[in-house]
Design an enzyme around this catalytic site. Structure first.
Site, PDB file in Angstrom:
ATOM      1  N   CYS A 157       0.829  -1.212   0.000  1.00  0.00           N
ATOM      2  CA  CYS A 157       0.000   0.000   0.000  1.00  0.00           C
ATOM      3  C   CYS A 157       0.862   1.261   0.000  1.00  0.00           C
ATOM      4  O   CYS A 157       0.681   2.154  -0.834  1.00  0.00           O
ATOM      5  CB  CYS A 157      -0.969  -0.029   1.173  1.00  0.00           C
ATOM      6  SG  CYS A 157      -0.230  -0.471   2.749  1.00  0.00           S
TER       7      CYS A 157
HETATM    8  N1  LIG Z   1      -4.360  -4.056   5.157  1.00  0.00           N
HETATM    9  C1  LIG Z   1      -3.839  -3.423   4.131  1.00  0.00           C
HETATM   10  O1  LIG Z   1      -4.083  -2.214   3.958  1.00  0.00           O
HETATM   11  C2  LIG Z   1      -2.941  -4.108   3.167  1.00  0.00           C
HETATM   12  C3  LIG Z   1      -2.572  -5.439   3.339  1.00  0.00           C
HETATM   13  N2  LIG Z   1      -1.744  -6.036   2.425  1.00  0.00           N
HETATM   14  C4  LIG Z   1      -1.361  -7.442   2.592  1.00  0.00           C
HETATM   15  O2  LIG Z   1      -2.506  -8.257   2.316  1.00  0.00           O
HETATM   16  C5  LIG Z   1      -2.441  -9.434   3.111  1.00  0.00           C
HETATM   17  C6  LIG Z   1      -3.716  -9.520   3.958  1.00  0.00           C
HETATM   18  O3  LIG Z   1      -3.772  -8.369   4.777  1.00  0.00           O
HETATM   19  P1  LIG Z   1      -5.019  -8.034   5.696  1.00  0.00           P
HETATM   20  O4  LIG Z   1      -6.254  -8.464   5.062  1.00  0.00           O
HETATM   21  O5  LIG Z   1      -4.856  -6.636   6.117  1.00  0.00           O
HETATM   22  O6  LIG Z   1      -4.692  -8.997   6.945  1.00  0.00           O
HETATM   23  P2  LIG Z   1      -5.684  -9.562   8.038  1.00  0.00           P
HETATM   24  O7  LIG Z   1      -4.881  -9.736   9.263  1.00  0.00           O
HETATM   25  O8  LIG Z   1      -6.898  -8.709   8.107  1.00  0.00           O
HETATM   26  O9  LIG Z   1      -6.097 -10.977   7.425  1.00  0.00           O
HETATM   27  C7  LIG Z   1      -5.152 -11.966   7.117  1.00  0.00           C
HETATM   28  C8  LIG Z   1      -5.859 -13.314   7.155  1.00  0.00           C
HETATM   29  O10 LIG Z   1      -4.890 -14.327   6.885  1.00  0.00           O
HETATM   30  C9  LIG Z   1      -5.110 -15.445   7.753  1.00  0.00           C
HETATM   31  N3  LIG Z   1      -3.829 -15.800   8.373  1.00  0.00           N
HETATM   32  C10 LIG Z   1      -3.178 -15.125   9.336  1.00  0.00           C
HETATM   33  N4  LIG Z   1      -2.006 -15.719   9.621  1.00  0.00           N
HETATM   34  C11 LIG Z   1      -1.920 -16.794   8.819  1.00  0.00           C
HETATM   35  C12 LIG Z   1      -0.953 -17.806   8.644  1.00  0.00           C
HETATM   36  N5  LIG Z   1       0.179 -17.824   9.338  1.00  0.00           N
HETATM   37  N6  LIG Z   1      -1.192 -18.756   7.736  1.00  0.00           N
HETATM   38  C13 LIG Z   1      -2.329 -18.737   7.010  1.00  0.00           C
HETATM   39  N7  LIG Z   1      -3.290 -17.806   7.160  1.00  0.00           N
HETATM   40  C14 LIG Z   1      -3.078 -16.838   8.034  1.00  0.00           C
HETATM   41  C15 LIG Z   1      -6.088 -15.044   8.815  1.00  0.00           C
HETATM   42  O11 LIG Z   1      -7.234 -15.841   8.658  1.00  0.00           O
HETATM   43  P3  LIG Z   1      -7.569 -17.080   9.648  1.00  0.00           P
HETATM   44  O12 LIG Z   1      -6.980 -16.737  10.984  1.00  0.00           O
HETATM   45  O13 LIG Z   1      -9.050 -17.095   9.639  1.00  0.00           O
HETATM   46  O14 LIG Z   1      -6.938 -18.265   9.014  1.00  0.00           O
HETATM   47  C16 LIG Z   1      -6.410 -13.597   8.543  1.00  0.00           C
HETATM   48  O15 LIG Z   1      -7.763 -13.307   8.554  1.00  0.00           O
HETATM   49  C17 LIG Z   1      -1.165  -9.349   3.943  1.00  0.00           C
HETATM   50  O16 LIG Z   1      -0.127 -10.004   3.274  1.00  0.00           O
HETATM   51  C18 LIG Z   1      -0.913  -7.834   3.970  1.00  0.00           C
HETATM   52  O17 LIG Z   1       0.423  -7.557   4.200  1.00  0.00           O
HETATM   53  C19 LIG Z   1      -1.319  -5.387   1.308  1.00  0.00           C
HETATM   54  C20 LIG Z   1      -1.672  -4.095   1.083  1.00  0.00           C
HETATM   55  C21 LIG Z   1      -2.496  -3.340   2.005  1.00  0.00           C
HETATM   56  C1  LIG Z   2      -0.484   0.683   9.200  1.00  0.00           C
HETATM   57  C2  LIG Z   2       0.291  -0.572   8.914  1.00  0.00           C
HETATM   58  O1  LIG Z   2       0.675  -1.282   9.836  1.00  0.00           O
HETATM   59  N1  LIG Z   2       0.547  -0.856   7.636  1.00  0.00           N
HETATM   60  C3  LIG Z   2       1.254  -2.021   7.225  1.00  0.00           C
HETATM   61  C4  LIG Z   2       1.404  -2.035   5.711  1.00  0.00           C
HETATM   62  C5  LIG Z   2       0.449  -2.952   5.030  1.00  0.00           C
HETATM   63  C6  LIG Z   2       0.998  -3.536   3.717  1.00  0.00           C
HETATM   64  O2  LIG Z   2       0.825  -3.114   2.607  1.00  0.00           O
HETATM   65  O3  LIG Z   2       1.784  -4.527   3.948  1.00  0.00           O
HETATM   66  P1  LIG Z   2       2.472  -5.642   3.065  1.00  0.00           P
HETATM   67  O4  LIG Z   2       3.652  -5.111   2.394  1.00  0.00           O
HETATM   68  O5  LIG Z   2       2.852  -6.671   4.059  1.00  0.00           O
HETATM   69  O6  LIG Z   2       1.484  -6.160   2.095  1.00  0.00           O
HETATM   70  C7  LIG Z   2       2.656  -2.065   7.825  1.00  0.00           C
HETATM   71  O7  LIG Z   2       3.292  -1.042   8.005  1.00  0.00           O
HETATM   72  O8  LIG Z   2       3.144  -3.178   8.015  1.00  0.00           O
END
Ligand SMILES: NC(=O)C1=CN([C@@H]2O[C@H](COP(=O)(O)OP(=O)(O)OC[C@H]3O[C@@H](n4cnc5c(N)ncnc54)[C@H](OP(=O)(O)O)[C@@H]3O)[C@@H](O)[C@H]2O)C=CC1
Ligand SMILES: CC(=O)N[C@@H](CCC(=O)OP(=O)(O)O)C(=O)O
Length: 335
Positions: A149
């Protein structure tokens, strides 16, 4: 109809991805996974009640292969590549939301992520899913690394100026602020309400893993070797990122000229809006837009950009990539 599976469906990015895909005429969500939760999806995400009547499941690779043409992997890094590599090998196309396939090589991955990469051979060969810069590589890809992001917010404004040789690559500061959903739904101390409400904090100063991602991707598009000082901040809002970059121009340049270069570079892009107005995170909340402006101050070029971290920073970008991978109009389900 393309059958899409959502891995990590209990999380924030997964919820946004599902809401977008429900509006997509060419996609059908056929599997939603969780490691432990077996509830109906609506019990975890009430917003999906009567819209997606599926239950969470812990599915094997074979089951995912049987049910899905494409998978959105909304899993944390390391866990994501473990599954993505197996899916790609059995012919399921993957949009990986994690950072696992974004960096150039396993050495920098290990340095910044502090563990061995589960699928090192694909690092550096995987398409970086920022269509504005790598569009032609996306339709044929079986695996797309969806951008981080913060990197999306920093790379989009800087890339045109670096490509034009208009700013010094070796001296760039990126200062970013994110809403708390950027940290995901998985509970952490720092994202508890009393810890982060009414407070702004810098974190991971000098060691955030998006610093090498911004440097490496800008290096790929500009043939320069950018050096970035990147400082992220957690801000007390649900969603949104605002980034300001400070760089030195290589020659005298005006604000009007910068805006013209940026506008020209993105003139055919449906999701990048360049204007003179100072953008706010509210302007792009719940949308796939990145709004950008430029200023000149104290002999420096300032680029100011905003995105919604969950949409252009994650799930909207994933749908944009999905559209390119399957030949849909790029804006389908996104405008
Ligand atoms: N939030 C954001 O703004 C952004 C996030 N990302 C990336 O997108 C991905 C998802 O992020 P986000 O939705 O925010 O994360 P969340 O924490 O909201 O959701 C991640 C999900 O993955 C599952 N999970 C957690 N740990 C593990 C594990 N060790 N093995 C398998 N499943 C697991 C969990 O589901 P359960 O426990 O039900 O199995 C959980 O609900 C991450 O890689 C994050 O870095 C990228 C860009 C922006
Ligand atoms: C506010 C906040 O905690 N933001 C996350 C960035 C989320 C993201 O894009 O992470 P990935 O590169 O893992 O997909 C962080 O700094 O780790």
């Amino acid at each position: 109809m393309v059958r899409v599976g959502i891995l990590g469906a209990t999380g924030y990015t997964a919820l946004e991805a599902m809401k977008l895909l429900l509006r997509h005429p060419g996609a059908q969500i056929t599997a939603v996974t969780s490691r432990t939760d077996k509830s109906p999806l609506a019990a975890v995400h009430p917003q999906l009640a009567r819209r997606l009547e599926l239950s969470l499941e812990d599915l094997s690779i074979a089951q995912l292969q049987e049910r899905c043409d494409c998978v959105f992997s909304c899993l944390p890094h390391a866990a994501s590549a473990e599954i993505a590599k197996q899916l790609v090998e059995v012919g399921v196309r993957v949009v990986d939301f994690s950072a696992d396939y974004r960096l150039n090589d396993p050495v920098s991955y290990k340095k910044w992520y502090e563990h061995e990469h589960p699928d090192p051979a694909r690092l550096g060969n995987t398409v970086y899913g920022l269509p504005e810069l790598f569009r032609e590589q996306i339709p044929a890809a079986n695996l797309v690394a969806n951008p981080g992001c913060y990197p999306t917010s920093a790379i989009l404004p800087l890339a045109p100026l670096l490509k034009a040789g208009l700013v010094e690559p070796g001296d760039i500061i990126v200062d970013s602020k994110s809403g708390v959903s950027g940290a995901g739904r998985t509970p952490k101390l720092g994202t508890l309400y009393p810890e982060c409400n009414e407070s702004i904090s810098a974190y991971s100063v000098g060691k955030h893993r998006h610093q090498p991602e911004i440097e490496q991707i800008l290096g790929r598009v500009s043939s320069a070797t950018p050096q970035i000082i990147f400082t992220p901040h957690l801000t007390p809002m649900d969603r949104g990122i605002l980034s300001v970059s400070y760089s030195k121009p290589t020659r005298s340049v005006t604000e009007a000229e910068l805006l013209e270069i940026l506008s020209d570079f993105y003139k055919n892009e449906p999701f990048v809006r360049v204007s003179k107005t100072l953008p706010t995170t509210k302007d792009v909340a719940h949308t796939n837009f990145c709004d950008i402006t430029a200023r000149v101050n104290g002999g420096r070029v300032l680029l100011i950009s905003v995105i919604d971290n969950l949409i252009k920073g994650a799930s909207g970008a994933a749908v944009q990539n999905f559209n390119l991978m399957y030949g849909f109009d790029e804006t389908t389900a996104l405008l």
